[in-house]
Design a protein around this motif. Structure first.
Motif, PDB file in Angstrom:
ATOM      1  N   ALA A  60       0.859  -1.038   0.106  1.00 57.95           N
ATOM      2  CA  ALA A  60       0.742  -0.185  -0.043  1.00 57.95           C
ATOM      3  C   ALA A  60       1.141   1.483   0.069  1.00 57.95           C
ATOM      4  O   ALA A  60       0.547   1.820  -1.338  1.00 57.95           O
ATOM      5  N   LEU A  61       1.849   1.555   1.005  1.00 57.71           N
ATOM      6  CA  LEU A  61       2.960   2.537   0.696  1.00 57.71           C
ATOM      7  C   LEU A  61       3.027   2.545  -0.546  1.00 57.71           C
ATOM      8  O   LEU A  61       3.745   3.995  -1.292  1.00 57.71           O
ATOM      9  N   GLN A  62       3.780   1.547  -1.160  1.00 56.52           N
ATOM     10  CA  GLN A  62       4.664   1.610  -2.260  1.00 56.52           C
ATOM     11  C   GLN A  62       3.584   2.461  -3.589  1.00 56.52           C
ATOM     12  O   GLN A  62       4.341   3.102  -4.337  1.00 56.52           O
ATOM     13  N   THR A  63       2.508   1.983  -3.420  1.00 55.83           N
ATOM     14  CA  THR A  63       1.161   2.689  -4.002  1.00 55.83           C
ATOM     15  C   THR A  63       0.772   3.562  -4.042  1.00 55.83           C
ATOM     16  O   THR A  63       1.102   4.480  -5.182  1.00 55.83           O
ATOM     17  N   GLY A 308      -9.903   6.878  -4.165  1.00 58.32           N
ATOM     18  CA  GLY A 308      -9.598   5.735  -3.931  1.00 58.32           C
ATOM     19  C   GLY A 308      -8.010   5.818  -3.455  1.00 58.32           C
ATOM     20  O   GLY A 308      -8.079   4.577  -2.685  1.00 58.32           O
ATOM     21  N   ILE A 309      -7.886   6.810  -2.955  1.00 57.97           N
ATOM     22  CA  ILE A 309      -6.368   7.201  -2.490  1.00 57.97           C
ATOM     23  C   ILE A 309      -6.610   6.524  -1.111  1.00 57.97           C
ATOM     24  O   ILE A 309      -5.849   6.025  -0.169  1.00 57.97           O
ATOM     25  N   VAL A 310      -7.304   6.795  -0.443  1.00 59.04           N
ATOM     26  CA  VAL A 310      -7.998   6.669   1.168  1.00 59.04           C
ATOM     27  C   VAL A 310      -7.765   5.406   1.222  1.00 59.04           C
ATOM     28  O   VAL A 310      -7.865   4.895   2.291  1.00 59.04           O
ATOM     29  N   LEU A 311      -8.997   4.456   0.149  1.00 64.12           N
ATOM     30  CA  LEU A 311      -8.651   3.320   0.925  1.00 64.12           C
ATOM     31  C   LEU A 311      -8.002   2.956   0.232  1.00 64.12           C
ATOM     32  O   LEU A 311      -7.468   1.448   1.253  1.00 64.12           O
ATOM     33  N   VAL A 312      -6.380   2.867  -0.217  1.00 62.58           N
ATOM     34  CA  VAL A 312      -5.517   2.504  -0.080  1.00 62.58           C
ATOM     35  C   VAL A 312      -4.533   3.187   0.941  1.00 62.58           C
ATOM     36  O   VAL A 312      -4.146   1.583   1.947  1.00 62.58           O
ATOM     37  N   TYR A 313      -4.365   3.831   1.797  1.00 62.32           N
ATOM     38  CA  TYR A 313      -3.681   4.106   2.813  1.00 62.32           C
ATOM     39  C   TYR A 313      -4.351   3.330   4.077  1.00 62.32           C
ATOM     40  O   TYR A 313      -3.891   2.891   4.426  1.00 62.32           O
ATOM     41  N   GLY A 314      -5.990   3.160   3.501  1.00 65.14           N
ATOM     42  CA  GLY A 314      -6.195   2.057   4.978  1.00 65.14           C
ATOM     43  C   GLY A 314      -5.443   0.797   5.100  1.00 65.14           C
ATOM     44  O   GLY A 314      -5.711   0.693   6.061  1.00 65.14           O
ATOM     45  N   PHE A 315      -5.156   0.273   4.086  1.00 65.74           N
ATOM     46  CA  PHE A 315      -4.612  -1.126   3.668  1.00 65.74           C
ATOM     47  C   PHE A 315      -3.432  -0.558   4.577  1.00 65.74           C
ATOM     48  O   PHE A 315      -2.346  -1.679   4.629  1.00 65.74           O
TER      49      PHE A 315
END
Length: 427
Positions: A60-63, A308-315
């Motif tokens: 997730a951080l790489q994304t 979408g960015i927030v969802l990635v951060y959630g992981f």
């Protein structure tokens, strides 16, 4: 005992973070493409190997790093979507060979759907036995007996895809629709991919009476459903964009558009054999440019990007939160949580080692039908495209280059070429 379990959880988190692939977040942000194929095989892969409840914080951080490097934090219509989880970039280029061009035009294939289809065609499904195809009776490309003193080191394939516009479904073809904003197939794929987590959640909730832990196991599913509901809008084909207009004669008399003359596109990839696509430029080039690109016209579109960015951060915080939650779990619940994390890590190892990350994709479904010898009718925005695949097997890389050169020359001079195909002896 709590310290030991916490240490085990930290080790599991480290091992899982190393194996998790950032492409998992392509699925999160583009569910319409990655859950658009409901074949039995793909459903089983999604069921067993595609949960997102494991340690994905590093991926997730790489994304998120890629979002930042692409400038997506700057504001509406700022930065570049290409080469991010919103719009993955393929490392392929293409050359255009046609009668009205004096040389090759080399450009990036970007997110080209048809290039990915060709990459997913499995030659072993078309030519299942290498030994069966090496008999002394089989001649070489020039019709001469084979020299068996030469050692066979590798086999290569020439994949020849032919695309043409149509206005009615062709009898015997398989209908494949583009990625719709919401469909039963997409929803089924998402639910199936998290069915293991749903089962664990029911077990924990009913047997252990821990409702908060049951909800915690279902958070990845909730993220996926929110990602589907608020996913970005994407560009589609239109008859105007591909310069396609219905014929003046009745459809019963003319099912295929006359259209412009076709060109031959040579795909340069380096690891997937030789790939050629025959199509009119107006029909194929939109797939190499903006087809599937997120629409960024309004403030609502920007809000969808941010979501979408927030969802990635959630992981990035989901697994660490699970480690912290170990402090409030009893021993049986801790063992269940650690066991599920171990299961997800094993699943990610299998997916990464075997290469199953494309399961459920639109391109995977098209490739399955083409390699079985069927024609595929792909529908998008009122444009229907009929796809046919021919495959020829070559026993050396140099012979493959020679054969491709022959095909390119025959196309430029308007001659017929003959290939071993999955559907018929020749075009």
């Amino acid at each position: 005992m709590t310290d030991v379990i916490g240490a085990i959880g930290a080790v599991i988190g480290y091992l899982g973070a190393e194996v998790a692939e950032p492409t998992l977040f392509d699925r999160l942000l583009w569910p319409q493409r990655y859950y658009n194929n409901a074949s039995v095989y793909d459903v089983l892969v999604l069921l067993i190997l595609m949960p997102m409840g494991g340690p994905l914080h590093r991926a997730a951080l790489q994304t998120l790093d890629q979002f930042r490097e692409n400038g997506l934090y700057w504001g509406r219509c700022r930065g570049h979507m290409l080469n991010s989880a919103f719009f993955h970039k393929q490392n392929s280029t293409y050359s255009i060979i046609s009668n009205d061009t004096s040389g090759n035009i080399v450009k990036e294939a970007r997110n080209g759907l048809w290039v990915q289809v060709l990459k997913m065609v499995n030659p072993a499904r078309v030519f299942p036995s290498v030994l069966a195809n090496t008999s002394s009776a089989r001649p070489d490309l020039e019709g001469r007996p084979r020299d068996h003193s030469k050692r066979l080191r590798s086999r290569h394939t020439i994949k020849y895809l032919k695309l043409r516009p149509i206005f009615e479904s062709v009898k015997g073809s398989v209908k494949v629709s583009e990625e719709q904003p919401l469909s039963f197939t997409i929803l089924l794929g998402i639910l199936v991919s998290e069915l293991s987590a749903i089962g664990i959640a029911l077990f924990v909730g009913l047997w252990r009476g821990s409702s908060w832990l049951a909800v915690f196991f279902c958070i990845p599913l909730i993220f996926k459903l929110f990602g589907l509901a608020l996913s970005v809008r994407r560009e589609r084909l239109t008859p105007e964009a591909v310069k396609l207009h219905p014929p003046a004669v009745p459809a019963a008399d003319m099912k295929q558009s006359p259209g412009p003359s076709t060109s031959l596109f040579e795909i340069h990839d380096g690891t997937n054999g030789f790939m050629l696509i025959e199509s009119s430029p107006d029909l194929l080039l939109p797939f190499f440019r903006h087809y599937g690109h997120p629409i960024r016209e309004s403030k609502v579109d920007r809000l969808r990007e941010i979501w979408g960015i927030v969802l990635v951060y959630g992981f990035t915080v989901y697994f660490p939160a699970g480690l912290l939650a170990l402090l409030w779990m009893d021993d049986p619940s801790r063992y269940i949580w650690l066991g599920y994390q171990t299961y997800t890590i094993v699943a990610m190892h299998i997916v990464r080692l075997i290469g199953l990350e494309g399961s459920g994709r639109t391109e995977s479904g098209i490739a399955e039908h083409l390699q079985s010898g069927k024609q595929v009718c792909f529908s998008s925005g009122g444009v229907n495209i009929l796809a046919e695949l021919s495959i020829e097997e070559i026993e050396s890389f140099e012979a493959g280059k020679t054969r491709v050169r022959q095909i390119l020359q025959s196309h430029v001079w308007g001659q017929e070429h003959d290939m071993t195909t999955t559907t018929k002896p020749s075009f």
